[in-house]
Design an enzyme around this catalytic site. Structure first.
Site, PDB file in Angstrom:
ATOM      1  N   HIS A  25       0.847  -1.205   0.000  1.00 29.80           N
ATOM      2  CA  HIS A  25       0.000   0.000   0.000  1.00 29.80           C
ATOM      3  C   HIS A  25       0.883   1.258   0.000  1.00 29.80           C
ATOM      4  O   HIS A  25       0.628   2.203  -0.745  1.00 29.80           O
ATOM      5  CB  HIS A  25      -0.871   0.056   1.264  1.00 29.80           C
ATOM      6  CG  HIS A  25      -1.935  -1.003   1.365  1.00 29.80           C
ATOM      7  ND1 HIS A  25      -2.090  -1.797   2.477  1.00 29.80           N
ATOM      8  CD2 HIS A  25      -2.915  -1.381   0.509  1.00 29.80           C
ATOM      9  CE1 HIS A  25      -3.121  -2.608   2.312  1.00 29.80           C
ATOM     10  NE2 HIS A  25      -3.634  -2.388   1.122  1.00 29.80           N
ATOM     11  N   LYS A  71     -16.924  -3.623  12.054  1.00 26.04           N
ATOM     12  CA  LYS A  71     -16.798  -4.270  13.360  1.00 26.04           C
ATOM     13  C   LYS A  71     -16.607  -5.775  13.234  1.00 26.04           C
ATOM     14  O   LYS A  71     -15.959  -6.390  14.049  1.00 26.04           O
ATOM     15  CB  LYS A  71     -18.027  -3.958  14.198  1.00 26.04           C
ATOM     16  CG  LYS A  71     -17.989  -2.514  14.668  1.00 26.04           C
ATOM     17  CD  LYS A  71     -19.072  -2.209  15.661  1.00 26.04           C
ATOM     18  CE  LYS A  71     -19.136  -0.716  15.921  1.00 26.04           C
ATOM     19  NZ  LYS A  71     -20.420  -0.130  15.573  1.00 26.04           N
ATOM     20  N   ARG A 105      -2.148  -6.795  -8.361  1.00 28.05           N
ATOM     21  CA  ARG A 105      -1.015  -7.665  -8.012  1.00 28.05           C
ATOM     22  C   ARG A 105      -0.951  -8.890  -8.899  1.00 28.05           C
ATOM     23  O   ARG A 105       0.101  -9.447  -9.128  1.00 28.05           O
ATOM     24  CB  ARG A 105      -1.143  -8.136  -6.550  1.00 28.05           C
ATOM     25  CG  ARG A 105      -0.866  -7.077  -5.529  1.00 28.05           C
ATOM     26  CD  ARG A 105      -1.393  -7.460  -4.177  1.00 28.05           C
ATOM     27  NE  ARG A 105      -2.850  -7.454  -4.168  1.00 28.05           N
ATOM     28  CZ  ARG A 105      -3.598  -7.619  -3.096  1.00 28.05           C
ATOM     29  NH1 ARG A 105      -3.025  -7.840  -1.933  1.00 28.05           N
ATOM     30  NH2 ARG A 105      -4.904  -7.581  -3.167  1.00 28.05           N
ATOM     31  N   SER A 146      -2.836  -7.719   3.234  1.00 27.24           N
ATOM     32  CA  SER A 146      -3.089  -7.523   4.670  1.00 27.24           C
ATOM     33  C   SER A 146      -3.504  -8.844   5.314  1.00 27.24           C
ATOM     34  O   SER A 146      -3.129  -9.135   6.457  1.00 27.24           O
ATOM     35  CB  SER A 146      -4.189  -6.484   4.871  1.00 27.24           C
ATOM     36  OG  SER A 146      -3.798  -5.243   4.352  1.00 27.24           O
TER      37      SER A 146
HETATM   38  P1  ADP Z   1      -9.900  -3.990  -0.255  1.00 24.25           P
HETATM   39  O1  ADP Z   1     -10.549  -4.735   0.858  1.00 24.25           O
HETATM   40  O2  ADP Z   1     -10.724  -2.866  -0.808  1.00 24.25           O
HETATM   41  O3  ADP Z   1      -9.301  -4.850  -1.355  1.00 24.25           O
HETATM   42  P2  ADP Z   1      -7.164  -3.592   0.616  1.00 24.25           P
HETATM   43  O4  ADP Z   1      -6.689  -2.753   1.736  1.00 24.25           O
HETATM   44  O5  ADP Z   1      -6.908  -5.049   0.678  1.00 24.25           O
HETATM   45  O6  ADP Z   1      -8.701  -3.241   0.478  1.00 24.25           O
HETATM   46  O7  ADP Z   1      -6.555  -3.060  -0.745  1.00 24.25           O
HETATM   47  C1  ADP Z   1      -6.731  -1.737  -1.152  1.00 24.25           C
HETATM   48  C2  ADP Z   1      -6.118  -1.555  -2.520  1.00 24.25           C
HETATM   49  O8  ADP Z   1      -4.720  -1.745  -2.429  1.00 24.25           O
HETATM   50  C3  ADP Z   1      -6.605  -2.549  -3.568  1.00 24.25           C
HETATM   51  O9  ADP Z   1      -6.685  -1.890  -4.815  1.00 24.25           O
HETATM   52  C4  ADP Z   1      -5.513  -3.592  -3.612  1.00 24.25           C
HETATM   53  O10 ADP Z   1      -5.438  -4.234  -4.866  1.00 24.25           O
HETATM   54  C5  ADP Z   1      -4.310  -2.716  -3.364  1.00 24.25           C
HETATM   55  N1  ADP Z   1      -3.207  -3.485  -2.790  1.00 24.25           N
HETATM   56  C6  ADP Z   1      -3.238  -4.299  -1.720  1.00 24.25           C
HETATM   57  N2  ADP Z   1      -2.027  -4.853  -1.492  1.00 24.25           N
HETATM   58  C7  ADP Z   1      -1.206  -4.366  -2.473  1.00 24.25           C
HETATM   59  C8  ADP Z   1       0.164  -4.601  -2.827  1.00 24.25           C
HETATM   60  N3  ADP Z   1       0.924  -5.457  -2.138  1.00 24.25           N
HETATM   61  N4  ADP Z   1       0.658  -3.938  -3.887  1.00 24.25           N
HETATM   62  C9  ADP Z   1      -0.122  -3.103  -4.616  1.00 24.25           C
HETATM   63  N5  ADP Z   1      -1.428  -2.859  -4.346  1.00 24.25           N
HETATM   64  C10 ADP Z   1      -1.968  -3.484  -3.294  1.00 24.25           C
END
Ligand code: ADP
Length: 157
Positions: free
Chosen positions: A16, A40, A90, A128
């Protein structure tokens, strides 16, 4: 130009952070947008904790701000005066899911464009969900998340 980067960020990872830093060089304003739906039930970190961790990750980037929202993502983008939604790719599985979402958002409001950015290769395996799994077994986290996030994860487990 302003864009929102929506997600759960539970917690923010190095993947991120890389996306945010790269987007901040292309766009004038980057708004990290934390969706509040089913907050929650499923999240490890509360909304306030996630916001705090994101703020710590972004202290050095002047044109990045963090907001939470409880609405359709396109409506939140419009409310913030942003014409773009950023999503990260990804893998192929991200692609199919994200394109469907982008098309749905386009059908709701054709003035808001979804922008995709490919993950940097060194971060493309980070999510995550996997970070939380590794943290729950006491695994090594430093290559996956920043130091302040490692500390926050250690407190949770
Ligand atoms: P969501 O639940 O909306 O997918 P995330 O926090 O998992 O929320 O992801 C938010 C955004 O960040 C998404 O577009 C996801 O593809 C991107 N993202 C998550 N991890 C990575 C990563 N390692 N590299 C690039 N983009 C990422």
């Amino acid at each position: 130009m302003k864009l929102i980067y929506p997600g759960s960020f539970d917690p923010i990872t190095r993947g991120h952070e890389d996306m945010i830093e790269r987007a901040s060089k292309v766009f004038d304003h980057v708004i990290i947008a934390l969706g509040q739906s089913d907050d929650k039930k499923k999240q490890l970190f509360s909304l306030d904790e996630r916001i705090e961790l994101i703020k710590k990750s972004c202290t050095k980037i002047r044109n990045v701000h963090v907001h939470s929202y409880q609405a359709l993502t396109v409506d939140f983008a419009k409310k913030m005066g942003a014409s773009f939604i950023l999503r990260g790719l990804r893998s192929e599985s991200d692609y199919s899911y994200e394109v469907q979402r982008a098309l749905m958002n386009q059908s709701i409001d054709k003035n808001i464009e979804t922008i995709f950015m490919a993950s940097s290769p060194q971060y493309s395996f980070i999510s995550s969900t996997l970070v939380k799994e590794i943290a729950s077994y006491g695994g090594e986290l430093t290559s996956l998340v920043s130091k302040h996030v490692v500390d926050a994860l250690k407190k949770k487990f």
